[in-house]
Write a protein that holds these residues in place. Sequence first.
Motif, PDB file in Angstrom:
ATOM      1  N   ALA A 124       0.824  -1.207   0.000  1.00 33.06           N
ATOM      2  CA  ALA A 124       0.000   0.000   0.000  1.00 33.06           C
ATOM      3  C   ALA A 124       0.861   1.262   0.000  1.00 33.06           C
ATOM      4  O   ALA A 124       0.525   2.262  -0.647  1.00 33.06           O
ATOM      5  CB  ALA A 124      -0.932   0.000   1.209  1.00 33.06           C
ATOM      6  N   LEU A 125       1.975   1.203   0.692  1.00 30.73           N
ATOM      7  CA  LEU A 125       2.882   2.359   0.782  1.00 30.73           C
ATOM      8  C   LEU A 125       3.759   2.499  -0.458  1.00 30.73           C
ATOM      9  O   LEU A 125       4.563   3.428  -0.546  1.00 30.73           O
ATOM     10  CB  LEU A 125       3.756   2.241   2.034  1.00 30.73           C
ATOM     11  CG  LEU A 125       3.008   2.351   3.370  1.00 30.73           C
ATOM     12  CD1 LEU A 125       3.950   2.068   4.532  1.00 30.73           C
ATOM     13  CD2 LEU A 125       2.364   3.728   3.522  1.00 30.73           C
ATOM     14  N   LEU A 130       3.467  -3.825  -6.849  1.00 31.94           N
ATOM     15  CA  LEU A 130       2.378  -4.803  -6.923  1.00 31.94           C
ATOM     16  C   LEU A 130       1.480  -4.642  -5.717  1.00 31.94           C
ATOM     17  O   LEU A 130       1.862  -4.027  -4.724  1.00 31.94           O
ATOM     18  CB  LEU A 130       2.924  -6.233  -6.995  1.00 31.94           C
ATOM     19  CG  LEU A 130       3.782  -6.756  -5.832  1.00 31.94           C
ATOM     20  CD1 LEU A 130       2.921  -7.396  -4.745  1.00 31.94           C
ATOM     21  CD2 LEU A 130       4.778  -7.791  -6.332  1.00 31.94           C
ATOM     22  N   SER A 131       0.281  -5.195  -5.813  1.00 29.90           N
ATOM     23  CA  SER A 131      -0.654  -5.207  -4.684  1.00 29.90           C
ATOM     24  C   SER A 131      -1.330  -6.572  -4.638  1.00 29.90           C
ATOM     25  O   SER A 131      -1.895  -7.008  -5.650  1.00 29.90           O
ATOM     26  CB  SER A 131      -1.718  -4.119  -4.822  1.00 29.90           C
ATOM     27  OG  SER A 131      -1.188  -2.838  -4.574  1.00 29.90           O
ATOM     28  N   PRO A 132      -1.290  -7.269  -3.514  1.00 30.03           N
ATOM     29  CA  PRO A 132      -1.987  -8.551  -3.419  1.00 30.03           C
ATOM     30  C   PRO A 132      -3.488  -8.323  -3.369  1.00 30.03           C
ATOM     31  O   PRO A 132      -3.956  -7.348  -2.786  1.00 30.03           O
ATOM     32  CB  PRO A 132      -1.475  -9.117  -2.095  1.00 30.03           C
ATOM     33  CG  PRO A 132      -1.174  -7.910  -1.269  1.00 30.03           C
ATOM     34  CD  PRO A 132      -0.661  -6.892  -2.244  1.00 30.03           C
ATOM     35  N   ARG A 161      -4.155   2.039  -3.282  1.00 29.22           N
ATOM     36  CA  ARG A 161      -3.521   0.711  -3.275  1.00 29.22           C
ATOM     37  C   ARG A 161      -4.053  -0.138  -2.121  1.00 29.22           C
ATOM     38  O   ARG A 161      -4.262  -1.345  -2.267  1.00 29.22           O
ATOM     39  CB  ARG A 161      -2.004   0.863  -3.198  1.00 29.22           C
ATOM     40  CG  ARG A 161      -1.362   1.365  -4.485  1.00 29.22           C
ATOM     41  CD  ARG A 161       0.144   1.292  -4.424  1.00 29.22           C
ATOM     42  NE  ARG A 161       0.715   2.231  -3.476  1.00 29.22           N
ATOM     43  CZ  ARG A 161       1.143   3.458  -3.783  1.00 29.22           C
ATOM     44  NH1 ARG A 161       1.042   3.906  -5.040  1.00 29.22           N
ATOM     45  NH2 ARG A 161       1.663   4.255  -2.871  1.00 29.22           N
ATOM     46  N   ALA A 162      -4.280   0.480  -0.981  1.00 28.93           N
ATOM     47  CA  ALA A 162      -4.825  -0.256   0.159  1.00 28.93           C
ATOM     48  C   ALA A 162      -6.234  -0.748  -0.145  1.00 28.93           C
ATOM     49  O   ALA A 162      -6.613  -1.870   0.229  1.00 28.93           O
ATOM     50  CB  ALA A 162      -4.834   0.631   1.404  1.00 28.93           C
ATOM     51  N   ALA A 163      -7.008   0.061  -0.835  1.00 27.07           N
ATOM     52  CA  ALA A 163      -8.397  -0.284  -1.144  1.00 27.07           C
ATOM     53  C   ALA A 163      -8.502  -1.499  -2.051  1.00 27.07           C
ATOM     54  O   ALA A 163      -9.553  -2.151  -2.099  1.00 27.07           O
ATOM     55  CB  ALA A 163      -9.102   0.912  -1.780  1.00 27.07           C
TER      56      ALA A 163
END
Length: 236
Positions: A124-125, A130-132, A161-163
């Motif tokens: 997220a940061l 990439l983002s899982p 990205r966190a979302a």
Amino acid sequence: MTLSYGKIFAGSTNVPAQQGDQRVTIVWLHDKDGHFFFFFLGCSVNFVKSLKLKNVRWICPPVVYRNTSYDFGSNIKQDDREAIDSAAKLVAGFLLAEPLNVVKGVGGFGMGAVVALQFATNCALGHYPLSPRVVVGINGWLSIAGYIQSSIESTVGAVARAAQQKILFSRPTDDRILPYTSEKEVVDSLNEAGFGEVYFLPLSRLEPIVPDTPSVTSLVKLWLTLNLPISEYSAQ
């Protein structure tokens, strides 16, 4: 009381035989223990096999935590935090080597869950490109629960990205042996930071949190099949 967890031990990575075409890659991390390395690696492999899920490439790396310590009730020391970040970077390396069109995920038990949650936060940061889609943390905790919201809010693109990430978190609600972050603090911190979905399942302390616990296996299997393009296969 001191919890030992720390350095990364380099060894062979186990990749169980894949069932069906690959649509998803999940890195699954075992709990800490430097003395029973092969036992815990075997547990992580046996657990993912017990899920009987098609279309998943499972990667079970030999991550072992040792040589550093966390004192209950105190702040996490910098070298301990760096050890967790190093393990999360190792997870990123595995997933970045996978095909771009494959959905990515990470999960684990105990200290493996700690690394999985740290990896989600680091993604997220913007630490890795990439983002899982899915993150599973069983009987773990969040090492930066105290300031994750402010870190994400102050980082460009971090909220979006966190979302994109969905998190399954499960832990005994009456277990105070684990570090200072309670299950409520972990869940509240992740929700306030803007993660897409944080599903918390409280477990009784009397119920063992081990890979072959039927309720844990059923929970992880159901949640993954609901959130990923995968299916269950019948035992031969």
